[in-house]
Design an enzyme around this catalytic site. Sequence first.
Site: not given
Ligand code: 5GP
Length: 120
Positions: A32-33, A99-100, A104
């Site tokens: 889960r996010d 962001e990450v 994903h």
């Molecule tokens: P991006 O913007 O890279 O596509 O999405 C990154 C997602 O990772 C965001 O929706 C954010 O809420 C989620 N996220 C960031 N850190 C964590 C974490 O430590 N655990 C979980 N489960 N989700 C995370």
Amino acid sequence: MAYDPSNIFARILRGEIPCRKVFENAHALAFRDVNPQSPVHILVIPKGEYVSLDDFSATASPDEIVDLIRAVGEVARAQGVAASGYRILANSGADSRQEVPHLHIHIFGGKKLGRMLPKD
Ligand code: 5GP
């Protein structure tokens, strides 16, 4: 972009920080996010070290690709959104605001999701 093994999803894969796991197979993990944008908001990630769909699509093995895509379908069905509809999204690189830096795939569902992209 070189893979950074200190990213948060690499740490989740190593068990260094917790996640709310919903599914796992040999090459993929779904959880889960932490900041859900819809009633169902799951992240599906490969277990291998891939920054984004760019390097994954170019270098992942057939087994890794199959397991990632199968995981998306398994999760959508298990979360009860396959019939009502859902959206997948994978940000890749700066313009997408990824962001990450570990590939994903977001699964959003459980409500009417509106426009595919915001107007701005
Ligand atoms: P991006 O913007 O890279 O596509 O999405 C990154 C997602 O990772 C965001 O929706 C954010 O809420 C989620 N996220 C960031 N850190 C964590 C974490 O430590 N655990 C979980 N489960 N989700 C995370």
